[in-house]
Motif scaffolding. Structure first.
Motif, PDB file in Angstrom:
ATOM      1  N   ASN A  28     -80.126  -9.343  70.023  1.00 41.15           N
ATOM      2  CA  ASN A  28     -78.754  -8.927  70.311  1.00 41.15           C
ATOM      3  C   ASN A  28     -78.156  -8.025  69.235  1.00 41.15           C
ATOM      4  OD1 ASN A  28     -78.736 -10.325  72.719  1.00 41.15           O
ATOM      5  ND2 ASN A  28     -77.798 -12.164  71.852  1.00 41.15           N
ATOM      6  N   GLY A  29     -78.977  -7.680  68.221  1.00 37.39           N
ATOM      7  CA  GLY A  29     -78.524  -6.698  67.249  1.00 37.39           C
ATOM      8  C   GLY A  29     -78.193  -7.211  65.868  1.00 37.39           C
ATOM      9  N   ALA A  30     -78.462  -8.470  65.572  1.00 39.73           N
ATOM     10  CA  ALA A  30     -78.213  -8.987  64.225  1.00 39.73           C
ATOM     11  C   ALA A  30     -79.130  -8.284  63.227  1.00 39.73           C
ATOM     12  CB  ALA A  30     -78.437 -10.494  64.179  1.00 39.73           C
ATOM     13  N   SER A  31     -78.630  -8.107  62.003  1.00 44.23           N
ATOM     14  CA  SER A  31     -79.368  -7.368  60.979  1.00 44.23           C
ATOM     15  C   SER A  31     -80.053  -8.312  59.994  1.00 44.23           C
ATOM     16  CB  SER A  31     -78.416  -6.451  60.199  1.00 44.23           C
ATOM     17  OG  SER A  31     -79.074  -5.876  59.087  1.00 44.23           O
ATOM     18  N   VAL A  32     -81.326  -8.053  59.724  1.00 44.99           N
ATOM     19  CA  VAL A  32     -82.048  -8.864  58.734  1.00 44.99           C
ATOM     20  C   VAL A  32     -81.586  -8.530  57.318  1.00 44.99           C
ATOM     21  CG1 VAL A  32     -84.123  -9.205  60.133  1.00 44.99           C
ATOM     22  CG2 VAL A  32     -83.953  -7.188  58.640  1.00 44.99           C
ATOM     23  N   ASP A  33     -80.852  -7.439  57.162  1.00 43.38           N
ATOM     24  CA  ASP A  33     -80.384  -7.039  55.834  1.00 43.38           C
ATOM     25  C   ASP A  33     -79.034  -7.650  55.467  1.00 43.38           C
ATOM     26  OD1 ASP A  33     -82.624  -5.353  55.486  1.00 43.38           O
ATOM     27  OD2 ASP A  33     -81.640  -3.781  56.646  1.00 43.38           O
ATOM     28  N   TYR A  34     -78.366  -8.277  56.417  1.00 45.43           N
ATOM     29  CA  TYR A  34     -77.042  -8.841  56.172  1.00 45.43           C
ATOM     30  C   TYR A  34     -77.140  -9.984  55.158  1.00 45.43           C
ATOM     31  CZ  TYR A  34     -72.645 -11.313  56.978  1.00 45.43           C
ATOM     32  OH  TYR A  34     -71.424 -11.930  56.818  1.00 45.43           O
ATOM     33  N   LYS A  35     -76.117 -10.078  54.273  1.00 49.09           N
ATOM     34  CA  LYS A  35     -76.070 -11.141  53.269  1.00 49.09           C
ATOM     35  C   LYS A  35     -74.802 -11.962  53.430  1.00 49.09           C
ATOM     36  CE  LYS A  35     -78.620  -8.736  49.582  1.00 49.09           C
ATOM     37  NZ  LYS A  35     -78.581  -8.351  48.158  1.00 49.09           N
ATOM     38  N   ASP A  36     -74.930 -13.271  53.182  1.00 44.97           N
ATOM     39  CA  ASP A  36     -73.750 -14.126  53.210  1.00 44.97           C
ATOM     40  C   ASP A  36     -73.051 -14.079  51.855  1.00 44.97           C
ATOM     41  OD1 ASP A  36     -75.211 -15.755  51.499  1.00 44.97           O
ATOM     42  OD2 ASP A  36     -75.554 -17.331  52.964  1.00 44.97           O
ATOM     43  N   GLU A  37     -72.057 -14.934  51.651  1.00 50.37           N
ATOM     44  CA  GLU A  37     -71.272 -14.883  50.418  1.00 50.37           C
ATOM     45  C   GLU A  37     -72.084 -15.259  49.191  1.00 50.37           C
ATOM     46  OE1 GLU A  37     -69.323 -19.363  50.979  1.00 50.37           O
ATOM     47  OE2 GLU A  37     -68.089 -17.564  51.205  1.00 50.37           O
ATOM     48  N   GLU A  38     -73.221 -15.913  49.384  1.00 48.16           N
ATOM     49  CA  GLU A  38     -74.108 -16.236  48.273  1.00 48.16           C
ATOM     50  C   GLU A  38     -75.167 -15.157  48.056  1.00 48.16           C
ATOM     51  OE1 GLU A  38     -75.756 -20.079  48.957  1.00 48.16           O
ATOM     52  OE2 GLU A  38     -73.806 -21.035  49.188  1.00 48.16           O
ATOM     53  N   GLY A  39     -75.066 -14.083  48.822  1.00 48.46           N
ATOM     54  CA  GLY A  39     -76.029 -12.995  48.703  1.00 48.46           C
ATOM     55  C   GLY A  39     -77.350 -13.286  49.382  1.00 48.46           C
ATOM     56  N   ARG A  40     -77.378 -14.307  50.237  1.00 47.45           N
ATOM     57  CA  ARG A  40     -78.620 -14.686  50.909  1.00 47.45           C
ATOM     58  C   ARG A  40     -78.807 -13.890  52.195  1.00 47.45           C
ATOM     59  NH1 ARG A  40     -78.931 -20.677  52.495  1.00 47.45           N
ATOM     60  NH2 ARG A  40     -77.096 -20.013  53.669  1.00 47.45           N
ATOM     61  N   THR A  41     -79.990 -13.363  52.373  1.00 44.31           N
ATOM     62  CA  THR A  41     -80.377 -12.838  53.679  1.00 44.31           C
ATOM     63  C   THR A  41     -80.876 -13.999  54.534  1.00 44.31           C
ATOM     64  OG1 THR A  41     -82.648 -12.448  52.933  1.00 44.31           O
ATOM     65  CG2 THR A  41     -81.070 -10.615  52.703  1.00 44.31           C
ATOM     66  N   ALA A  42     -81.114 -13.730  55.809  1.00 47.40           N
ATOM     67  CA  ALA A  42     -81.699 -14.752  56.680  1.00 47.40           C
ATOM     68  C   ALA A  42     -83.059 -15.196  56.146  1.00 47.40           C
ATOM     69  CB  ALA A  42     -81.824 -14.209  58.103  1.00 47.40           C
ATOM     70  N   LEU A  43     -83.806 -14.258  55.575  1.00 46.40           N
ATOM     71  CA  LEU A  43     -85.124 -14.596  55.029  1.00 46.40           C
ATOM     72  C   LEU A  43     -84.998 -15.589  53.879  1.00 46.40           C
ATOM     73  CD1 LEU A  43     -88.175 -14.152  55.025  1.00 46.40           C
ATOM     74  CD2 LEU A  43     -87.819 -12.221  53.469  1.00 46.40           C
ATOM     75  N   MET A  44     -84.022 -15.381  53.012  1.00 48.47           N
ATOM     76  CA  MET A  44     -83.820 -16.334  51.918  1.00 48.47           C
ATOM     77  C   MET A  44     -83.451 -17.708  52.466  1.00 48.47           C
ATOM     78  SD  MET A  44     -83.793 -17.081  48.697  1.00 48.47           S
ATOM     79  CE  MET A  44     -83.448 -15.754  47.518  1.00 48.47           C
ATOM     80  N   ALA A  45     -82.565 -17.747  53.464  1.00 46.84           N
ATOM     81  CA  ALA A  45     -82.145 -19.022  54.041  1.00 46.84           C
ATOM     82  C   ALA A  45     -83.330 -19.770  54.643  1.00 46.84           C
ATOM     83  CB  ALA A  45     -81.068 -18.790  55.095  1.00 46.84           C
ATOM     84  N   ALA A  46     -84.205 -19.054  55.341  1.00 43.70           N
ATOM     85  CA  ALA A  46     -85.386 -19.679  55.947  1.00 43.70           C
ATOM     86  C   ALA A  46     -86.382 -20.122  54.887  1.00 43.70           C
ATOM     87  CB  ALA A  46     -86.049 -18.702  56.914  1.00 43.70           C
ATOM     88  N   THR A  47     -86.528 -19.317  53.845  1.00 46.96           N
ATOM     89  CA  THR A  47     -87.460 -19.643  52.771  1.00 46.96           C
ATOM     90  C   THR A  47     -87.033 -20.906  52.040  1.00 46.96           C
ATOM     91  OG1 THR A  47     -88.048 -17.310  52.460  1.00 46.96           O
ATOM     92  CG2 THR A  47     -88.493 -18.795  50.622  1.00 46.96           C
ATOM     93  N   GLN A  48     -85.754 -21.019  51.748  1.00 45.51           N
ATOM     94  CA  GLN A  48     -85.263 -22.183  51.011  1.00 45.51           C
ATOM     95  C   GLN A  48     -85.560 -23.492  51.732  1.00 45.51           C
ATOM     96  OE1 GLN A  48     -81.177 -20.819  50.652  1.00 45.51           O
ATOM     97  NE2 GLN A  48     -81.421 -20.452  48.466  1.00 45.51           N
TER      98      GLN A  48
END
Length: 388
Positions: A28-48
C-alpha cells in the motif's frame, strides 16, 4: 497523513513479526526508509525482536542494514549484539559494513564475543570483521571475552575461535593489560592454555563434535555425543555440548533437558544456569530467563559474572531501572570497575536521570580520565540536562 500512518503501522507490524501485515503495508506504499521517533526503521524493529521472516521481506524491499537509529546503532550491529546469527548472516548478503561500529566504537564482533554468542562470533569472523579492532573502552573482542566471560565451556570456545582467527593475545587494554594477563589474574586456567597455544583437547568425541558444530552439522554431533554418553552418563561436558547443539537446532526444550540433567548431577556448576538462561531468552521466556540468573547469583553473591550478564539482558529489554539496580550491586562488589559505571550511566540517561548519569560517568572518568568516550557521554548528558 495516510502515508505517515502506513509508515508507522509498518514499523509496528515489523516489531510484532506480523508477516501478512508487513506485506500489506508495503503493497500500500509504506516506506522501508521511514524512521520512528527513536530513529528505528522497520528493519531495526524486526531485528530487535528476532523476526527473521519479516527481516527477509524488508531486505528484499530495499531496507538498509547500515542505517543508524538515534543511538547510532544499525540493524547489522544490533543482530550481532543480540546473538541473532541468522539475521546477521542475511545482512551480510545485503551489504553490511563489516567495519561499522556502534556508539561505543565496537564492531558486531565485540558484543557477540562479550555475551558468548558463539555462532554469531563464528559468522563475524568468517565474514572478515577485523578480529583485533578495539572499542573506545580499549577492549578487543578477545579482551571482552576474557574479562566479561568466566572461562567456562562457552567462553572457552569463543576464545578458541578468536585465537584461531588471529586475535592478538598480547594486545593491551587502556590499563596496559593483555588478555593473557587478565586470564592469569582471573584464574581461567584453560583459557591461559589456549592463549599460550598449549591446550590440546583430550576428549576425542568433544573434539569431533565441536568440529561438526562449526560446520552446522548438529545432528551428527549429537549422535556422536549420545554414543559417548552411553558409557559416561554423568559427563557434564558432553551434556553441555548436547544441549548447545539442540539449542542451535532450535530444539529448546531438549536443550533445557540436558542443562537440567547436568544441574541434577552437580548443582554447583553454575554455568548451567547461564546456559539455561540463554536458552530461555531465545524462547522469549523473559522472566524465566531472569530467574535463572538469579539462581546463580544466589549460589554465589560475590560472583560478578552472572549479575553482569543479567544486567546486560535487562538493558536489552529496556528495563533500565532494574539494570541500574544490578549495576549498583556490581559496583558494591567492584567499585573500581569503570565499565560498570559507564553502563550505569547509559541506563540512567535512558531513564532521563541526567544528573545521576553525570555522577556515574564521573566515576568512570576518575578511573580512566583520558578516555574521550566518557567525556563525550558526560557532555551529551549535560546537554540533555540543560534541555529539561
Amino acid at each position: 497523513m495516510e502515508t505517515e500512518r502506513l509508515n508507522q503501522q509498518l514499523i509496528l507490524a515489523s516489531e510484532r513479526g506480523d508477516v501478512d501485515a508487513v506485506h500489506q503495508y508495503l503493497a500500500n506504499g509504506a516506506s522501508v526508509d521511514y524512521k520512528d521517533e527513536e530513529g528505528r526503521t522497520a528493519l531495526m524493529a524486526a531485528t530487535q525482536k528476532n523476526h527473521i521472516d519479516v527481516v527477509k521481506i524488508l531486505l528484499e524491499a530495499g531496507s538498509d542494514v547500515n542505517e543508524r537509529d538515534i543511538t547510532l546503532l544499525t540493524p547489522f550491529i544490533c543482530s550481532g549484539a543480540n546473538g541473532f546469527h541468522e539475521i546477521l548472516s542475511l545482512m551480510l548478503d545485503y551489504g553490511a559494513d563489516l567495519k561499522s561500529v556502534n556508539r561505543f566504537g565496537g564492531t558486531a564482533l565485540l558484543p557477540s564475543s562479550e555475551k558468548g554468542y558463539l555462532k554469531t562470533v563464528q559468522r563475524c569472523l568468517d565474514a572478515g570483521i577485523p578480529v583485533n579492532h578495539a572499542n573506545d573502552l580499549g577492549w578487543s573482542a578477545l579482551l571482552e571475552a576474557v574479562i566479561l566471560g568466566n572461562g567456562g565451556r562457552l567462553y572457552f570456545d569463543v576464545i578458541e575461535l578468536l585465537v584461531e582467527a588471529g586475535a592478538d593475545v598480547n594486545l593491551p587494554d587502556r590499563e596496559g593489560k593483555s588478555s593473557l594477563q587478565h586470564a592469569i589474574e582471573l584464574k581461567q586456567e584453560k583459557v591461559v592454555q589456549i592463549l599460550k597455544r598449549e591446550y590440546v583437547e583430550s576428549n576425542e568425541t568433544i573434539k569431533q563434535a565441536k568440529s561438526l558444530g562449526r560446520a552446522d552439522q548438529y545432528e551428527q554431533a549429537i549422535g556422536l555425543i549420545d554414543k559417548a554418553l552411553e558409557s559416561d552418563q554423568e559427563n557434564l561436558d558432553l551434556l553441555y555440548y548436547k544441549g548447545h547443539f539442540f539449542q542451535e537446532l532450535k530444539r529448546y526444550e531438549e536443550a533445557l533437558e540436558q542443562y537440567q540433567q547436568a544441574l541434577a548431577i552437580n548443582p554447583n556448576d553454575l554455568d548451567f544456569y547461564f546456559y539455561t538462561a540463554n536458552c530461555l531468552r531465545l524462547m522469549k521466556k523473559t522472566e524465566e530467563a531472569l530467574a535463572e540468573y538469579d539462581k546463580a547469583v544466589a549460589f554465589d553473591p560475590d560472583e560478578t559474572f552472572y549479575l553482569y550478564h543479567k544486567s546486560n539482558y535487562l538493558r536489552e529489554l529496556g528495563r533500565h531501572v532494574d539494570a541500574v539496580r544490578a549495576m549498583d550491586q556490581l559496583l558494591d562488589l567492584q567499585p573500581n570497575r569503570y565499565d560498570f559505571s559507564f553502563h550505569k550511566a547509559n541506563s540512567l540517561r535512558s531513564l532521563g536521570k541526567h544528573e545521576e548519569a553525570i555522577e556515574a560517568i564521573e566515576n568512570a572518568i576518575k578511573n580512566d580520565p583520558t578516555n574521550p568516550l566518557y567525556h563525550t557521554h558526560k557532555q551529551k548528558s549535560l546537554e540533555l540536562l540543560a534541555q529539561k
